[in-house]
Design an enzyme around this catalytic site. Structure first.
Site, mmCIF file in Angstrom:
data_model
loop_
_atom_site.group_PDB
_atom_site.id
_atom_site.type_symbol
_atom_site.label_atom_id
_atom_site.label_comp_id
_atom_site.label_asym_id
_atom_site.label_seq_id
_atom_site.Cartn_x
_atom_site.Cartn_y
_atom_site.Cartn_z
ATOM 1 C CG HIS A 286 42.486 -1.702 32.701
ATOM 2 N ND1 HIS A 286 41.953 -3.004 32.465
ATOM 3 C CD2 HIS A 286 41.973 -0.809 33.083
ATOM 4 C CE1 HIS A 286 40.745 -2.822 32.445
ATOM 5 N NE2 HIS A 286 40.438 -1.520 32.757
ATOM 6 C CD GLU B 248 36.625 5.337 24.859
ATOM 7 O OE1 GLU B 248 36.828 4.846 26.030
ATOM 8 O OE2 GLU B 248 35.719 5.093 24.097
#
Length: 666
Positions: free
Chosen positions: A472, A405
């Site tokens: 999440h 990322e």
């Protein structure tokens, strides 16, 4: 020290000497000024000038270099005038960053130099990005990034090398191994025998060279450049060198054994090259003295002009205006061809499909837009938003990424340096933490620092309500609202999702675009088939009311409207912020005036959530309009639980009724 001139002419060798000597003499002058108290700080590169100068000489002038704070030779060899450099070091308004950055933490697009940030490592991925731009444009160019031996322990080093290798990018990575990361010796930094061994793990070639030999550095980088372009592959070079001063002058050198200074003094890059030129009768001592005198006069002249500069007079409006690049409005009536979605205009569209449509039409509109993310190509992404894109736009523009990322955010910034637009999809907003530094310190600050735009959109599937657990389901938008230079967008409806996403791609500033996962397939509505913009920074009045205001965004908009529908006896004024940075304060104020009682509702946890900032602003600016204290309705101050019953209890909507009743009874 053995020098191999190969086919270099005498004139070239002499010019190389000037390029090598100039940063040394500038630094020597800076140390004098430091002792005199005329400058405040200096990071010296004395002893390792050959790496920066030799590498820069080996590249074309329009190939990007990402230097560190000890690479003065990059800046001088690229032709940056000393007067302006000195103004930069002094924090002058007329430096390269208007007094906003220190020493070498700046860049210049005109010189194809992108300065570092203090967090060592992020510059490496930016080189990946500029090189990717060259590759997409079919240009035979490389980019070059410097790091130190200490920086090779950073995760950004490994991510950048891995992506460069996986994507076959012709990037040159140079390690300046001077033996110490500040005061920490190499035996406390790594255990491999030589750092080039790390290249093997990424399937790339590498070489270790004498970093104090100017001609060796030049010839190696020149040859590596040819290799990278021909084979479209990255390359790692380890340059062995030594700094003869401390990390900075204030730190001293007591931690370095005295014998090392004696050994490396014999390897001085300037002295040895000077002796070579004399021995080869390319220059005489008198000619060298004349070159030194000429450079001394140049330095004195440039510094005199720098010292004559007027002190900065702060201009608050200018400081705030330069945080963001200016946005050019898209004039729809001037479009060459109207882009239409292939569907019935009356057909209800889910939020997830509206995002896909806005993304697809933006890809049609902007041929320089590149999409990047985990599994977004053939697989279509975790939520299938980009399904089919790779077949329409190709793998060059729809790119699967490794799990890197931080590197991908850096690559997005590098693409922007070369005029590309990019989107990075965080598979889940929770995963943004591993790219956090690149976002808040690189993307967000670069325009303010030296006027470079970061034309990047980061899509952030966010929020709970789907039983996805602590990693999440987080609502982390408040992290970015605190960061000037970013724009934070959070739509609640399909129509706004499409229009705001299109606006985000037309905005030259970095945009964090939040998409609530639970709304993806649960919310539908009419969405125009044409390509259109919804303005960033403007709230939407969802419902007018007199009894109380609910100021909210994202899923909170639907919680509020559902509550209003279930309680018709209460006249509720609902404002959908849509954009969290910048906030539409006028819309907030108008709602407060209408009702006098306000709830700020958001899914994020209570402490540190944006509700606190909104409540504080209302208290400061609208106090006379309030009939009760501003109430916040937020989720519990805990991680997001997995169990559905626990998650429902966690979410703010479970407390909305109680907060409304408490406010009405005040």
């Amino acid at each position: 020290m053995q020098f191999d001139r190969k086919d270099l002419s005498d004139e070239t060798l002499i010019e190389f000497f000037r390029k090598l000597l100039l940063p040394r003499m500038i630094e020597e002058k800076m140390l004098v000024l430091l002792r005199q108290g005329k400058i405040s700080k200096w990071f010296s590169g004395i002893g390792q000038e050959a790496v920066a100068v030799g590498a820069t000489l080996a590249l074309e002038s329009d190939e990007w270099i990402m230097p560190l704070h000890r690479n003065l030779g990059v800046f001088t060899t690229r032709g940056m005038e000393l007067e302006k450099l000195f103004l930069q070091w002094q924090g002058s308004k007329n430096g390269f960053s208007k007094g906003r950055e220190r020493s070498f933490h700046f860049g210049s697009a005109a010189h194809h130099v992108c300065g570092m940030i203090s967090h060592l490592g992020p510059q490496l991925a930016i080189a990946d990005g500029t090189t990717l731009a060259h590759k997409l444009s079919n240009q035979d160019k490389v980019s070059l990034a410097f790091t130190g031996e200490g920086g090779t322990s950073e995760g950004d080093f490994h991510e950048a090398l891995n992506v460069a290798s996986v994507w076959d990018l012709p990037v040159i990575f140079i390690i300046e191994n001077n033996g110490y990361g500040l005061s920490t010796p190499v035996n406390e930094q790594y255990r491999c025998e030589q750092l080039i061994d790390r290249a093997k793990g990424y399937g790339m070639e590498s070489v270790r060279i004498d970093g104090n030999n100017l001609l060796t550095v030049y010839d190696t980088v020149k040859g590596v450049r040819d290799y990278c372009i021909k084979n479209q592959r990255p390359y790692l070079i380890e340059c062995m060198t030594f700094r003869m001063r401390g990390h900075e002058e204030a730190s001293g050198v007591k931690y370095v054994p005295a014998h090392l200074f004696e050994e490396w003094a014999q390897k001085d890059p300037v002295t040895n090259y000077e002796h070579y030129l004399i021995d080869q009768e390319i220059l005489s001592q008198e000619e060298i003295n004349a070159i030194r005198e000429s450079l001394k006069q140049y330095i004195d002249k440039e510094l005199k002009a720098g010292f004559a500069d007027d002190p900065i007079v702060p201009d608050t409006s200018a400081e705030l205006n330069d945080v963001y690049a200016s946005v050019t409005e898209v004039q729809q009536q001037n479009e060459d061809a109207l882009i239409l979605a292939e569907r019935d205009a009356e057909q209800p569209v889910r939020l997830i499909d509206a995002v896909k449509e806005g993304l697809y039409q933006s890809m049609q509109k902007h041929e320089n837009l590149v999409l990047m993310g985990q599994d977004i190509a053939e697989y279509g992404g975790a939520f299938k938003i980009t399904e089919g894109f790779v077949h329409r736009f190709g793998k060059e523009r729809v790119r699967n990424t490794p799990l890197c990322e931080s590197a991908i955010v850096g690559i997005a910034l590098g693409l922007s340096l070369e005029g590309y637009k990019s989107m990075m999809e965080m598979q889940f907003a929770d995963f943004v933490t591993v790219g956090f530094n690149q976002i808040v310190n690189n993307l967000a600050k670069i325009h303010y620092r030296w006027g470079q735009k970061a034309d990047v959109v980061i899509r952030m599937p966010t929020g709970g309500g789907v039983g996805a657990g602590p990693f999440h389901s987080q609502s982390n938008e408040a992290w970015f609202v605190h960061t000037p230079g970013l724009k934070v967008v959070y739509p609640s409806t399909p129509e706004d999702a499409k229009g705001l996403l299109i606006s985000a791609f037309n905005d030259p500033n970095p945009v964090m675009f939040f998409e609530h996962k639970a709304l993806y397939r649960a919310v539908s509505g009419k969405v125009p088939v044409e390509y259109y913009e919804t303005p960033i920074g403007k709230a939407k009045q969802v419902m007018n009311g007199d009894d109380l205001s609910i100021i909210t965004y994202g899923a909170g908009v639907h919680w509020a409207t559902d509550y209003a529908a279930d309680h018709p006896e209460i006249s509720i004024d609902i404002v959908d912020l849509r954009t969290l940075l910048p906030i539409d304060w006028e819309a907030v104020q108008n709602s407060v005036i209408r009702t006098g009682k306000v709830i700020v509702l958001h899914e994020d946890v209570l402490t540190g959530g944006i509700g606190g900032e909104i409540a504080a602003w209302i208290g400061e600016h609208c106090f006379k309009n309030l009939d009760a204290p501003v109430k916040r309705c937020a989720s519990l101050d805990s991680p997001v639980p997995f169990n559905i019953q626990l998650e429902n209890n966690f979410l703010a909507k479970s407390r909305l009724d109680a907060v409304v009743k408490e406010l009405l009874e005040f």
